[in-house]
Design a protein around this motif. Structure first.
Motif, PDB file in Angstrom:
ATOM      1  N   VAL A 268       0.977  -1.221   0.077  1.00 55.67           N
ATOM      2  CA  VAL A 268      -0.009   0.028   0.016  1.00 55.67           C
ATOM      3  C   VAL A 268       0.925   1.231   0.112  1.00 55.67           C
ATOM      4  O   VAL A 268       1.595   1.448   0.862  1.00 55.67           O
ATOM      5  N   LEU A 269       0.753   1.957  -1.139  1.00 56.58           N
ATOM      6  CA  LEU A 269       1.807   3.174  -1.386  1.00 56.58           C
ATOM      7  C   LEU A 269       1.183   4.339   0.031  1.00 56.58           C
ATOM      8  O   LEU A 269       0.045   4.494  -0.063  1.00 56.58           O
ATOM      9  N   VAL A 270       2.272   4.812   0.486  1.00 57.66           N
ATOM     10  CA  VAL A 270       2.107   5.841   1.605  1.00 57.66           C
ATOM     11  C   VAL A 270       3.037   6.922   1.603  1.00 57.66           C
ATOM     12  O   VAL A 270       4.163   6.717   1.033  1.00 57.66           O
ATOM     13  N   SER A 271       2.731   7.802   2.274  1.00 54.37           N
ATOM     14  CA  SER A 271       3.623   8.747   2.426  1.00 54.37           C
ATOM     15  C   SER A 271       3.897   9.348   3.850  1.00 54.37           C
ATOM     16  O   SER A 271       2.901   9.758   4.542  1.00 54.37           O
TER      17      SER A 271
ATOM     18  N   TYR B 162       9.778  10.410   6.784  1.00 62.35           N
ATOM     19  CA  TYR B 162      10.058   9.522   6.179  1.00 62.35           C
ATOM     20  C   TYR B 162      10.267   9.209   4.408  1.00 62.35           C
ATOM     21  O   TYR B 162      10.853   8.457   3.851  1.00 62.35           O
ATOM     22  N   GLY B 163       9.216  10.082   4.090  1.00 67.82           N
ATOM     23  CA  GLY B 163       8.989  10.064   2.482  1.00 67.82           C
ATOM     24  C   GLY B 163       7.987   8.936   2.233  1.00 67.82           C
ATOM     25  O   GLY B 163       7.381   8.247   2.815  1.00 67.82           O
ATOM     26  N   ALA B 164       8.092   8.584   0.902  1.00 66.47           N
ATOM     27  CA  ALA B 164       7.366   7.633   0.201  1.00 66.47           C
ATOM     28  C   ALA B 164       7.781   6.153   0.541  1.00 66.47           C
ATOM     29  O   ALA B 164       8.903   6.040   0.761  1.00 66.47           O
ATOM     30  N   GLY B 165       6.956   5.347   0.702  1.00 70.67           N
ATOM     31  CA  GLY B 165       7.015   4.035   1.015  1.00 70.67           C
ATOM     32  C   GLY B 165       5.821   3.101   0.802  1.00 70.67           C
ATOM     33  O   GLY B 165       4.874   3.629   0.250  1.00 70.67           O
TER      34      GLY B 165
ATOM     35  N   ILE C   4       8.057  -0.154   4.461  1.00 73.06           N
ATOM     36  CA  ILE C   4       9.404  -0.295   3.684  1.00 73.06           C
ATOM     37  C   ILE C   4       9.601   0.741   2.663  1.00 73.06           C
ATOM     38  O   ILE C   4       8.650   1.409   2.082  1.00 73.06           O
ATOM     39  N   GLY C   5      10.985   1.056   2.438  1.00 70.65           N
ATOM     40  CA  GLY C   5      11.233   2.161   1.430  1.00 70.65           C
ATOM     41  C   GLY C   5      10.864   1.617   0.017  1.00 70.65           C
ATOM     42  O   GLY C   5      10.358   0.406  -0.179  1.00 70.65           O
TER      43      GLY C   5
ATOM     44  N   TRP D  15      -1.513  -0.710  -4.064  1.00 76.43           N
ATOM     45  CA  TRP D  15      -2.786  -0.284  -3.700  1.00 76.43           C
ATOM     46  C   TRP D  15      -2.456   1.144  -3.102  1.00 76.43           C
ATOM     47  O   TRP D  15      -1.443   1.553  -2.690  1.00 76.43           O
ATOM     48  N   LEU D  16      -3.562   2.018  -2.955  1.00 79.79           N
ATOM     49  CA  LEU D  16      -3.607   3.201  -2.632  1.00 79.79           C
ATOM     50  C   LEU D  16      -4.521   3.465  -1.192  1.00 79.79           C
ATOM     51  O   LEU D  16      -4.280   4.763  -0.764  1.00 79.79           O
TER      52      LEU D  16
END
Length: 222
Positions: free
Chosen positions: A76-79, A83-86, A108-109, A148-149
């Motif tokens: 699942v894409l997160v920000s 940490y930034g995107a991961g 995870i990165g 996934w978003l």
């Protein structure tokens, strides 16, 4: 008479705005109490996983489980701030008693997306959760790229053939790569103090305008 109607109108508006401010302060006390209850529930000692967790009764319930990886995880894409995107790693685990459950192992990165998870077993302590992250504007997942978003629990459960609840890890043994990102109250909105300040501020402005109007009317009648 020329002063009475503006005075009544001004005092009525002032009283209404003050009442709205007081109501928001009462809501603030209620929300603070609710958040304290949630935080205490989250931090309680973990218990064995219930047979059939329910979203209303068991939200944030601390549990302890063990299991073996039972297939490829969902990403699942997160920000995350600082940490930034991961990607959140949502893995299916097979428990010793034959259940198939979903565990949010952590973040995870982006460069580690395709790295396989180590073999288990995993020991997980975490909290049951049904995150409300899906709305009509959330795009469907990219199944080919496994991106996934949103943590759509029913859809993820169907995709992973798992029970329809999520355990968000607080601790994970052994440490396998994902950094646990446990549930908390930071994402629960609590804006009542700001609303109260706005209502009290409007009440002060309304009272000032009322007094100014009465002063102007009185000057004209002298």
């Amino acid at each position: 008479m020329r002063l009475i109607l503006p005075l009544l109108f001004g005092l009525g508006g002032f009283a209404l705005l003050v009442a709205l401010g007081v109501w928001q302060m009462q809501r603030l006390d209620w929300k603070n109490g609710l958040l304290a209850e949630i935080e205490a529930r989250i931090a309680a000692d973990p218990i064995p996983l219930p047979p059939a967790p329910a979203s209303e009764a068991d939200r944030y319930l601390p549990v302890a489980v063990e299991g073996q990886p039972a297939g490829a995880p969902i990403h699942v894409l997160v920000s995350r701030k600082g940490y930034g995107a991961g990607y959140r790693v949502i893995a299916p685990l097979a428990t010793p008693d034959g259940r198939r459950i979903m565990v949010d192992l952590g973040i995870i990165g982006t460069d580690a997306k395709d790295a396989p998870l180590p073999m288990g077993p995993y020991a997980v302590t975490g909290n049951l959760h049904w995150p409300e992250e899906v709305d009509g504007f959330t795009p469907d997942p990219d199944m080919k790229r496994n991106i996934w978003l949103a943590r759509d629990v029913p859809a993820m459960a169907r995709a992973l053939q798992a029970e329809p609840f999520l355990i968000v890890a607080r601790t994970l043994s052994p440490a396998i790569g994902p950094e646990p990102y446990p549930v908390g109250t930071a994402g629960i909105p609590n804006n009542h103090l700001g609303y109260a300040i706005q209502w009290f501020g409007l009440a002060a402005v309304w009272l000032g305008m009322t007094l100014f109007l009465l002063w102007r009317i009185r000057r004209r009648t002298i």
